[in-house]
Scaffold this active site. Structure first.
Site, mmCIF file in Angstrom:
data_model
loop_
_atom_site.group_PDB
_atom_site.id
_atom_site.type_symbol
_atom_site.label_atom_id
_atom_site.label_comp_id
_atom_site.label_asym_id
_atom_site.label_seq_id
_atom_site.Cartn_x
_atom_site.Cartn_y
_atom_site.Cartn_z
ATOM 1 N N ASP A 7 0.884 -1.156 0.000
ATOM 2 C CA ASP A 7 0.000 0.000 0.000
ATOM 3 C C ASP A 7 0.927 1.213 0.000
ATOM 4 O O ASP A 7 2.105 1.101 0.377
ATOM 5 C CB ASP A 7 -0.863 -0.053 1.273
ATOM 6 C CG ASP A 7 -1.655 1.215 1.516
ATOM 7 O OD1 ASP A 7 -1.537 1.773 2.622
ATOM 8 O OD2 ASP A 7 -2.373 1.650 0.604
ATOM 9 N N ASP A 9 0.081 5.152 0.834
ATOM 10 C CA ASP A 9 -0.059 6.142 1.905
ATOM 11 C C ASP A 9 -0.164 5.465 3.271
ATOM 12 O O ASP A 9 -1.030 4.627 3.489
ATOM 13 C CB ASP A 9 -1.286 7.019 1.653
ATOM 14 C CG ASP A 9 -1.145 7.826 0.362
ATOM 15 O OD1 ASP A 9 -2.178 8.115 -0.270
ATOM 16 O OD2 ASP A 9 -0.006 8.134 -0.039
HETATM 17 O O1 LIG Z 1 -3.453 4.093 1.665
HETATM 18 P P1 LIG Z 1 -3.616 4.259 0.159
HETATM 19 O O2 LIG Z 1 -4.618 3.280 -0.447
HETATM 20 O O3 LIG Z 1 -2.240 4.207 -0.566
HETATM 21 O O4 LIG Z 1 -4.171 5.761 -0.115
HETATM 22 C C1 LIG Z 1 -5.085 6.364 0.792
HETATM 23 C C2 LIG Z 1 -5.395 7.727 0.227
HETATM 24 O O5 LIG Z 1 -5.962 7.596 -1.057
HETATM 25 C C3 LIG Z 1 -6.426 8.478 1.035
HETATM 26 O O6 LIG Z 1 -7.543 7.621 1.250
HETATM 27 C C4 LIG Z 1 -8.616 8.337 1.869
HETATM 28 O O7 LIG Z 1 -9.703 7.433 2.016
HETATM 29 P P2 LIG Z 1 -10.996 7.545 1.048
HETATM 30 O O8 LIG Z 1 -10.508 7.171 -0.364
HETATM 31 O O9 LIG Z 1 -11.491 8.970 1.107
HETATM 32 O O10 LIG Z 1 -11.988 6.507 1.603
HETATM 33 C C5 LIG Z 1 -8.211 8.879 3.242
HETATM 34 O O11 LIG Z 1 -7.952 7.770 4.097
HETATM 35 C C6 LIG Z 1 -6.946 9.732 3.122
HETATM 36 O O12 LIG Z 1 -6.474 10.058 4.411
HETATM 37 C C7 LIG Z 1 -5.871 8.979 2.374
HETATM 38 O O13 LIG Z 1 -4.767 9.855 2.113
HETATM 39 MG MG LIG Z 2 -2.714 3.358 3.320
#
Ligand SMILES: O=P(O)(O)OC[C@@H](O)[C@H]1O[C@@H](OP(=O)(O)O)[C@@H](O)[C@@H](O)[C@@H]1O
Ligand SMILES: [Mg+2]
Ligand SMILES: [Zn+2]
Length: 179
Positions: A7, A9
């Site tokens: 993953d 972020d």
């Molecule tokens: O952890 P990965 O999958 O690499 O990326 C997560 C991000 O796309 C964002 O995903 C969002 O969730 P929502 O997409 O709004 O449910 C939130 O959790 C943000 O804080 C976060 O930066």
């Molecule tokens: Mg993540």
């Protein structure tokens, strides 16, 4: 092929509830670049599966997302390492796509890209949806307590989930056990 999926972020780079919207906001977690370099220089292929709903939300565009990944590649190049295929979901929660984690679509894209089943491959994430996606393709769910991982660890985790403090610790364990 020795394949591991990460993953993005909260595992490779710091996450934010305000999303990671620019290359300047994309800051590697201490030890993560070195951990990916250790894997690469030990013969592993490192792929990425990341939800990027910020695209659908209009917080940034695909050129900006590519610039973030160019920054990752440049940092890895300093360690003579490379990242493999980066699969990302550009959709929002309401788009009902097939690729947004916890669905299996991103992992299936990676499996297709490398023509390799993911059974038994580690998928390292910080959110429950990462672990659920891993289970859906019989990969090994691996939780790191960076990003949202400390909170995730308080939830009911899929059976067999491995838990580590961070990516560096997870990689240390993987490399030690696959000499
Ligand atoms: O952890 P990965 O999958 O690499 O990326 C997560 C991000 O796309 C964002 O995903 C969002 O969730 P929502 O997409 O709004 O449910 C939130 O959790 C943000 O804080 C976060 O930066
Ligand atoms: Mg993540
Ligand atoms: Zn999608």
């Amino acid at each position: 092929m020795k394949l591991i999926i990460l993953d993005r972020d909260g595992v490779i780079n710091h996450d934010s509830d305000d999303y990671i919207k620019t290359p300047a906001e994309w800051i590697p977690i201490d030890g993560s670049i070195e951990a990916i370099a250790r894997l690469y220089n030990s013969g592993w292929t490192v792929a990425v599966a990341t939800n990027q709903s910020g695209l659908a939300r209009g917080y940034y565009d695909s050129a900006t997302l590519d610039a973030m990944h160019d920054k990752l590649r440049a940092l890895l190049a300093e360690h003579h390492a490379k990242i493999g295929f980066i699969a990302y979901c550009p959709h929002g929660p309401e788009d009902d796509c097939q690729c947004r984690k916890p669905k299996a679509g991103l992992l299936e894209q990676i499996s297709q890209h490398y023509q390799q089943p993911l059974t038994g491959a580690w998928f390292v994430g910080d959110s429950l949806r990462d672990l659920q996606a891993a289970m859906s393709v019989q990969a090994v769910p691996v939780l790191v307590k960076t990003g949202k991982g400390a909170q995730t660890a308080q939830q009911q985790l899929p059976e067999g989930t491995l838990v580590f403090q961070n990516l560096a610790e997870a990689v240390e364990s993987l490399l030690k056990n696959t000499q």
